[in-house]
Scaffold this motif. Sequence first.
Motif, PDB file in Angstrom:
ATOM      1  N   MET A   1       0.849  -1.155   0.000  1.00 48.24           N
ATOM      2  CA  MET A   1       0.000   0.000   0.000  1.00 48.24           C
ATOM      3  C   MET A   1       0.904   1.229   0.000  1.00 48.24           C
ATOM      4  O   MET A   1       1.967   1.219   0.599  1.00 48.24           O
ATOM      5  CB  MET A   1      -0.899  -0.028   1.246  1.00 48.24           C
ATOM      6  N   GLN A   2       0.460   2.301  -0.662  1.00 48.56           N
ATOM      7  CA  GLN A   2       1.232   3.527  -0.711  1.00 48.56           C
ATOM      8  C   GLN A   2       0.588   4.599   0.152  1.00 48.56           C
ATOM      9  O   GLN A   2      -0.616   4.589   0.389  1.00 48.56           O
ATOM     10  CB  GLN A   2       1.329   4.041  -2.132  1.00 48.56           C
ATOM     11  N   ALA A   3       1.420   5.532   0.618  1.00 48.25           N
ATOM     12  CA  ALA A   3       0.947   6.642   1.439  1.00 48.25           C
ATOM     13  C   ALA A   3       1.954   7.785   1.307  1.00 48.25           C
ATOM     14  O   ALA A   3       2.960   7.661   0.612  1.00 48.25           O
ATOM     15  CB  ALA A   3       0.807   6.215   2.896  1.00 48.25           C
ATOM     16  N   THR A   4       1.667   8.874   1.995  1.00 47.69           N
ATOM     17  CA  THR A   4       2.560  10.029   2.015  1.00 47.69           C
ATOM     18  C   THR A   4       2.963  10.306   3.457  1.00 47.69           C
ATOM     19  O   THR A   4       2.100  10.356   4.341  1.00 47.69           O
ATOM     20  CB  THR A   4       1.851  11.271   1.431  1.00 47.69           C
ATOM     21  N   ALA A   5       4.268  10.470   3.688  1.00 51.29           N
ATOM     22  CA  ALA A   5       4.740  10.789   5.034  1.00 51.29           C
ATOM     23  C   ALA A   5       4.118  12.116   5.465  1.00 51.29           C
ATOM     24  O   ALA A   5       4.120  13.088   4.713  1.00 51.29           O
ATOM     25  CB  ALA A   5       6.255  10.877   5.050  1.00 51.29           C
ATOM     26  N   TYR A   6       3.595  12.137   6.671  1.00 53.60           N
ATOM     27  CA  TYR A   6       2.922  13.335   7.179  1.00 53.60           C
ATOM     28  C   TYR A   6       3.701  13.957   8.326  1.00 53.60           C
ATOM     29  O   TYR A   6       4.007  15.140   8.311  1.00 53.60           O
ATOM     30  CB  TYR A   6       1.498  12.971   7.602  1.00 53.60           C
ATOM     31  N   THR A   7       4.035  13.157   9.331  1.00 52.83           N
ATOM     32  CA  THR A   7       4.852  13.636  10.441  1.00 52.83           C
ATOM     33  C   THR A   7       5.930  12.606  10.733  1.00 52.83           C
ATOM     34  O   THR A   7       5.781  11.419  10.424  1.00 52.83           O
ATOM     35  CB  THR A   7       4.019  13.848  11.729  1.00 52.83           C
ATOM     36  N   TYR A   8       7.027  13.086  11.346  1.00 55.77           N
ATOM     37  CA  TYR A   8       8.093  12.185  11.769  1.00 55.77           C
ATOM     38  C   TYR A   8       8.886  12.860  12.872  1.00 55.77           C
ATOM     39  O   TYR A   8       9.295  14.015  12.744  1.00 55.77           O
ATOM     40  CB  TYR A   8       9.019  11.820  10.605  1.00 55.77           C
ATOM     41  N   ASP A   9       9.111  12.144  13.967  1.00 48.46           N
ATOM     42  CA  ASP A   9       9.918  12.633  15.084  1.00 48.46           C
ATOM     43  C   ASP A   9      11.190  11.789  15.135  1.00 48.46           C
ATOM     44  O   ASP A   9      11.131  10.602  15.477  1.00 48.46           O
ATOM     45  CB  ASP A   9       9.142  12.500  16.392  1.00 48.46           C
ATOM     46  N   PRO A  10      12.354  12.364  14.793  1.00 51.94           N
ATOM     47  CA  PRO A  10      13.584  11.569  14.766  1.00 51.94           C
ATOM     48  C   PRO A  10      14.016  11.054  16.141  1.00 51.94           C
ATOM     49  O   PRO A  10      14.730  10.058  16.214  1.00 51.94           O
ATOM     50  CB  PRO A  10      14.630  12.529  14.192  1.00 51.94           C
ATOM     51  N   GLU A  11      13.588  11.691  17.203  1.00 51.70           N
ATOM     52  CA  GLU A  11      13.973  11.208  18.536  1.00 51.70           C
ATOM     53  C   GLU A  11      13.253   9.919  18.907  1.00 51.70           C
ATOM     54  O   GLU A  11      13.847   9.016  19.497  1.00 51.70           O
ATOM     55  CB  GLU A  11      13.702  12.284  19.580  1.00 51.70           C
ATOM     56  N   THR A  12      11.971   9.817  18.557  1.00 48.73           N
ATOM     57  CA  THR A  12      11.203   8.606  18.876  1.00 48.73           C
ATOM     58  C   THR A  12      11.101   7.657  17.686  1.00 48.73           C
ATOM     59  O   THR A  12      10.628   6.533  17.837  1.00 48.73           O
ATOM     60  CB  THR A  12       9.783   8.965  19.329  1.00 48.73           C
ATOM     61  N   ARG A  13      11.529   8.116  16.507  1.00 51.14           N
ATOM     62  CA  ARG A  13      11.426   7.356  15.254  1.00 51.14           C
ATOM     63  C   ARG A  13       9.990   6.927  14.977  1.00 51.14           C
ATOM     64  O   ARG A  13       9.736   5.853  14.449  1.00 51.14           O
ATOM     65  CB  ARG A  13      12.390   6.165  15.260  1.00 51.14           C
ATOM     66  N   SER A  14       9.039   7.763  15.335  1.00 53.98           N
ATOM     67  CA  SER A  14       7.631   7.479  15.076  1.00 53.98           C
ATOM     68  C   SER A  14       7.009   8.675  14.367  1.00 53.98           C
ATOM     69  O   SER A  14       7.603   9.747  14.300  1.00 53.98           O
ATOM     70  CB  SER A  14       6.893   7.194  16.386  1.00 53.98           C
ATOM     71  N   GLY A  15       5.826   8.484  13.856  1.00 54.06           N
ATOM     72  CA  GLY A  15       5.150   9.563  13.150  1.00 54.06           C
ATOM     73  C   GLY A  15       3.835   9.082  12.579  1.00 54.06           C
ATOM     74  O   GLY A  15       3.196   8.175  13.128  1.00 54.06           O
ATOM     75  N   SER A  16       3.458   9.670  11.450  1.00 52.32           N
ATOM     76  CA  SER A  16       2.215   9.259  10.810  1.00 52.32           C
ATOM     77  C   SER A  16       2.328   9.452   9.301  1.00 52.32           C
ATOM     78  O   SER A  16       3.175  10.205   8.816  1.00 52.32           O
ATOM     79  CB  SER A  16       1.033  10.062  11.355  1.00 52.32           C
ATOM     80  N   VAL A  17       1.470   8.753   8.598  1.00 49.55           N
ATOM     81  CA  VAL A  17       1.358   8.887   7.148  1.00 49.55           C
ATOM     82  C   VAL A  17      -0.080   9.228   6.819  1.00 49.55           C
ATOM     83  O   VAL A  17      -0.987   9.029   7.629  1.00 49.55           O
ATOM     84  CB  VAL A  17       1.775   7.584   6.419  1.00 49.55           C
ATOM     85  N   LEU A  18      -0.276   9.754   5.614  1.00 49.82           N
ATOM     86  CA  LEU A  18      -1.625   9.983   5.103  1.00 49.82           C
ATOM     87  C   LEU A  18      -1.873   8.983   3.992  1.00 49.82           C
ATOM     88  O   LEU A  18      -1.091   8.894   3.029  1.00 49.82           O
ATOM     89  CB  LEU A  18      -1.768  11.401   4.542  1.00 49.82           C
ATOM     90  N   LEU A  19      -2.948   8.214   4.134  1.00 49.17           N
ATOM     91  CA  LEU A  19      -3.344   7.336   3.047  1.00 49.17           C
ATOM     92  C   LEU A  19      -3.834   8.203   1.890  1.00 49.17           C
ATOM     93  O   LEU A  19      -4.088   9.396   2.054  1.00 49.17           O
ATOM     94  CB  LEU A  19      -4.445   6.392   3.511  1.00 49.17           C
ATOM     95  N   ASP A  20      -3.993   7.625   0.723  1.00 48.93           N
ATOM     96  CA  ASP A  20      -4.397   8.400  -0.441  1.00 48.93           C
ATOM     97  C   ASP A  20      -5.786   9.016  -0.293  1.00 48.93           C
ATOM     98  O   ASP A  20      -6.096   9.989  -0.970  1.00 48.93           O
ATOM     99  CB  ASP A  20      -4.321   7.552  -1.702  1.00 48.93           C
ATOM    100  N   ASP A  21      -6.602   8.487   0.613  1.00 51.91           N
ATOM    101  CA  ASP A  21      -7.917   9.088   0.851  1.00 51.91           C
ATOM    102  C   ASP A  21      -7.873  10.173   1.928  1.00 51.91           C
ATOM    103  O   ASP A  21      -8.894  10.719   2.325  1.00 51.91           O
ATOM    104  CB  ASP A  21      -8.960   8.028   1.205  1.00 51.91           C
ATOM    105  N   GLY A  22      -6.659  10.480   2.430  1.00 50.90           N
ATOM    106  CA  GLY A  22      -6.490  11.530   3.425  1.00 50.90           C
ATOM    107  C   GLY A  22      -6.544  11.061   4.865  1.00 50.90           C
ATOM    108  O   GLY A  22      -6.407  11.864   5.788  1.00 50.90           O
ATOM    109  N   THR A  23      -6.719   9.776   5.093  1.00 48.18           N
ATOM    110  CA  THR A  23      -6.794   9.233   6.438  1.00 48.18           C
ATOM    111  C   THR A  23      -5.403   9.167   7.069  1.00 48.18           C
ATOM    112  O   THR A  23      -4.497   8.557   6.500  1.00 48.18           O
ATOM    113  CB  THR A  23      -7.392   7.812   6.426  1.00 48.18           C
ATOM    114  N   PRO A  24      -5.202   9.790   8.234  1.00 49.85           N
ATOM    115  CA  PRO A  24      -3.905   9.682   8.900  1.00 49.85           C
ATOM    116  C   PRO A  24      -3.788   8.346   9.647  1.00 49.85           C
ATOM    117  O   PRO A  24      -4.743   7.890  10.266  1.00 49.85           O
ATOM    118  CB  PRO A  24      -3.902  10.857   9.880  1.00 49.85           C
TER     119      PRO A  24
END
Length: 67
Positions: free
Chosen positions: A1-24
């Motif tokens: 599945m493809q998505a777009t990187a939305y947020t990323y915190d290098p200290e925790t190595r976690s974040g979120s992506v947005l699916l193509d329908d805009g769902t985080p």
Amino acid sequence: MQATAYTYDPETRSGSVLLDDGTPVPFDADAFDAGGLRLLRPGQRVRIEVQPTKDTPTITLITLQTF
């Protein structure tokens, strides 16, 4: 599945992506580490593998999308 990187915190190595329908969808350090990435910038296209759950899909792997 493809998505777009939305947020990323290098200290925790976690974040979120947005699916193509805009769902985080959040990801944790385990998913980030499984993909072998060192850095992720918002706006990058990524490939994700998800494990379906009752509420929100759980990302198990995140890598850069290559064409």
